[in-house]
Design a protein around this motif. Structure first.
Motif, PDB file in Angstrom:
ATOM      1  N   GLY A 156       2.011  27.636  48.192  1.00 60.24           N
ATOM      2  CA  GLY A 156       2.031  26.699  47.083  1.00 60.24           C
ATOM      3  C   GLY A 156       2.634  25.343  47.395  1.00 60.24           C
ATOM      4  N   TRP A 157       2.681  24.544  46.352  1.00 63.49           N
ATOM      5  CA  TRP A 157       3.125  23.150  46.383  1.00 63.49           C
ATOM      6  C   TRP A 157       4.503  23.055  45.738  1.00 63.49           C
ATOM      7  N   LYS A 172      11.311  25.962  38.403  1.00 63.66           N
ATOM      8  CA  LYS A 172      10.214  26.165  37.438  1.00 63.66           C
ATOM      9  C   LYS A 172       8.912  26.213  38.231  1.00 63.66           C
ATOM     10  N   PHE A 173       8.343  27.409  38.334  1.00 65.36           N
ATOM     11  CA  PHE A 173       7.216  27.607  39.251  1.00 65.36           C
ATOM     12  C   PHE A 173       6.120  28.400  38.580  1.00 65.36           C
ATOM     13  N   ARG A 174       4.870  27.991  38.819  1.00 60.53           N
ATOM     14  CA  ARG A 174       3.712  28.687  38.264  1.00 60.53           C
ATOM     15  C   ARG A 174       3.238  29.759  39.240  1.00 60.53           C
ATOM     16  N   MET A 175       3.277  31.014  38.789  1.00 54.93           N
ATOM     17  CA  MET A 175       2.752  32.130  39.595  1.00 54.93           C
ATOM     18  C   MET A 175       2.478  33.319  38.677  1.00 54.93           C
ATOM     19  N   PRO A 176       1.260  33.868  38.664  1.00 54.15           N
ATOM     20  CA  PRO A 176       0.936  35.001  37.803  1.00 54.15           C
ATOM     21  C   PRO A 176       1.195  36.350  38.474  1.00 54.15           C
ATOM     22  N   GLY A 177       0.943  37.421  37.732  1.00 49.18           N
ATOM     23  CA  GLY A 177       0.910  38.767  38.295  1.00 49.18           C
ATOM     24  C   GLY A 177       2.266  39.304  38.731  1.00 49.18           C
ATOM     25  N   GLY A 187      15.242  34.562  40.805  1.00 47.61           N
ATOM     26  CA  GLY A 187      15.916  33.544  40.013  1.00 47.61           C
ATOM     27  C   GLY A 187      15.040  32.406  39.552  1.00 47.61           C
ATOM     28  N   ALA A 188      13.747  32.416  39.907  1.00 48.24           N
ATOM     29  CA  ALA A 188      12.858  31.337  39.476  1.00 48.24           C
ATOM     30  C   ALA A 188      12.542  31.462  37.988  1.00 48.24           C
ATOM     31  N   SER A 189      12.266  30.334  37.380  1.00 47.76           N
ATOM     32  CA  SER A 189      11.763  30.295  36.007  1.00 47.76           C
ATOM     33  C   SER A 189      10.247  30.275  36.102  1.00 47.76           C
ATOM     34  N   VAL A 190       9.645  31.447  35.963  1.00 47.40           N
ATOM     35  CA  VAL A 190       8.223  31.606  36.286  1.00 47.40           C
ATOM     36  C   VAL A 190       7.355  31.288  35.079  1.00 47.40           C
ATOM     37  N   GLN A 191       6.321  30.490  35.317  1.00 51.13           N
ATOM     38  CA  GLN A 191       5.338  30.151  34.305  1.00 51.13           C
ATOM     39  C   GLN A 191       3.989  30.761  34.711  1.00 51.13           C
ATOM     40  N   ASN A 192       3.253  31.251  33.722  1.00 55.01           N
ATOM     41  CA  ASN A 192       1.915  31.778  33.984  1.00 55.01           C
ATOM     42  C   ASN A 192       0.919  30.916  33.223  1.00 55.01           C
ATOM     43  N   LEU A 193       0.458  29.864  33.880  1.00 54.04           N
ATOM     44  CA  LEU A 193      -0.432  28.900  33.241  1.00 54.04           C
ATOM     45  C   LEU A 193      -1.866  29.111  33.710  1.00 54.04           C
ATOM     46  N   ILE A 207       6.620  21.877  35.398  1.00 48.61           N
ATOM     47  CA  ILE A 207       6.890  22.819  36.483  1.00 48.61           C
ATOM     48  C   ILE A 207       7.220  22.003  37.732  1.00 48.61           C
ATOM     49  N   GLU A 208       7.996  22.639  38.634  1.00 43.62           N
ATOM     50  CA  GLU A 208       8.429  21.957  39.860  1.00 43.62           C
ATOM     51  C   GLU A 208       7.648  22.427  41.087  1.00 43.62           C
ATOM     52  N   GLY A 209       6.744  23.333  40.858  1.00 44.52           N
ATOM     53  CA  GLY A 209       5.904  23.825  41.943  1.00 44.52           C
ATOM     54  C   GLY A 209       4.863  24.773  41.405  1.00 44.52           C
ATOM     55  N   THR A 210       3.829  24.981  42.197  1.00 43.28           N
ATOM     56  CA  THR A 210       2.754  25.873  41.770  1.00 43.28           C
ATOM     57  C   THR A 210       2.022  26.432  42.969  1.00 43.28           C
TER      58      THR A 210
END
Length: 357
Positions: A156-157, A172-177, A187-193, A207-210
């Motif tokens: 990811g980025w 703040k990171f986007r990752m599903p599943g 400890g990440a704040s995970v987003q599922n976008l 988000i700070e990464g994806t």
């Protein structure tokens, strides 16, 4: 009753049953296909469209597939419920989006430190995976097939470099599943976008990464315009399969030839899509480097922490019998496949790279 009388009675019963043939819907039909992908999302929308086009063509138009991209009929993450409820007839998407329905769905997409694309195909087609996918689908009134694979996905980025496991704290990171669940344990704040929302979230700082898919699809999303730090190998999706799932009542209303066409179209899409991604990723990676993208790999301590977090997520779900059976089946097949691949293709590729550069 003697054996001859029993056979006679059985034959009469079978004849009576044969007269009561299944009632299949007649005439040309249009089936609505909803997807988890934005229209134009590289690779993933392409393969959904290929499924639709192949089904229409192979059925000689007796089945027409009306594809609705994410947001055109229902939202990206609403396709599962839409198909189970009969609002749509079928969906194409990554089944790890639906681990809230059942965590076992992750194995028909991808799991952290799990199967590569080839290992998943081996399991699915020859070691019980398809049967388990069907068993899981029966719970929700679905008939599902693998229908695409993007291969190993990128890590990811990131807005900043990852040097230690602690760098994920509060990120703040986007990752599903299940991969996203593992990152949450670090400890990440995970987003599922959903895909159509990711660029704006990264651009705005929401988000700070994806992670998304890999160089080609990521380039098309434009993430390189926002950050130049790119991790090319991730722990979370070593071979991400996509699924074509049909409302089970709809599927059973089709005649056997039409059912076979859907299954065949899904299998065709699976092989076609993996080749598509593997063809395009190398070329896109070269272009990204030309735009100043900095390629990174996670340090070993980060990989170790990811592995521990992934094992914890798996353990959290093992009390579910079906999840446990799916996991054990997949891992048994993966180990067996890897034992050969690592000693054959793995050795060959290392020597090829050494000899020819």
């Amino acid at each position: 009753m003697d054996r001859r009388s029993f056979l006679k009675a059985s034959t009469l019963g079978a004849g009576a049953t044969a007269l009561a043939a299944p009632a299949y819907a007649q005439g040309n039909r249009t089936l609505t296909l909803v997807t988890t992908w934005g229209r134009g999302n590289a690779g993933v929308h392409d393969v959904a469209q290929r499924c639709a086009d192949r089904i229409t063509a192979m059925s000689d138009g007796t089945l027409s597939i009306d594809l609705k991209a994410a947001g055109e009929l229902v939202g990206a993450f609403e396709v599962f419920d839409a198909v189970t409820a009969g609002q749509a007839d079928m969906y194409h998407g990554a089944d790890y989006y639906f681990v809230g329905q059942h965590p076992g769905y992750a194995y028909f997409s991808s799991t952290p430190f799990g199967m590569t694309a080839q290992e998943q195909a081996n399991w699915y087609y020859h070691a019980g995976g398809a049967e388990l996918h069907d068993e899981l689908g029966q719970i929700f009134g679905l008939k599902s097939f693998l229908a695409g694979n993007s291969g190993v996905q990128a890590g990811g980025w990131f807005a900043r470099e990852i040097e230690t496991p602690e760098d994920f704290q509060g990120l703040k990171f986007r990752m599903p599943g299940l991969g996203g669940q593992a990152l949450g344990k670090m400890g990440a704040s995970v987003q599922n976008l959903p895909g159509p929302e990711v660029y704006q979230a990264l651009s705005s700082g929401a988000i700070e990464g994806t992670e998304w898919i890999g160089p080609w699809a990521d380039e098309k999303m434009g993430f390189q315009e926002i950050t130049k730090i790119y991790y090319t190998a991730g722990f979370h999706e070593p071979g991400t399969g996509n699924s074509l799932a049909v409302n089970r009542e709809v599927f059973e209303s089709l005649n056997p030839a039409q059912q076979t066409i859907i299954e065949t179209a899904a299998g065709d899409a699976h092989a076609w899509n993996l080749a598509q991604f593997l063809t395009e990723n190398g070329k896109a990676l070269t272009r990204l480097q030309g735009e100043g993208v900095e390629l990174r790999t996670f340090p070993d301590p980060v990989w170790d922490a990811m592995g521990a977090a992934a094992a914890e997520v798996t353990a959290d779900n093992m009390s579910d019998d079906l999840f446990a059976r799916i996991h054990e089946s997949a891992m048994e097949s993966m180990v067996a496949s890897s034992a050969w691949l690592s000693r054959s293709e793995g050795v060959y590729r290392a020597q090829r790279d050494r000899v020819i550069g």
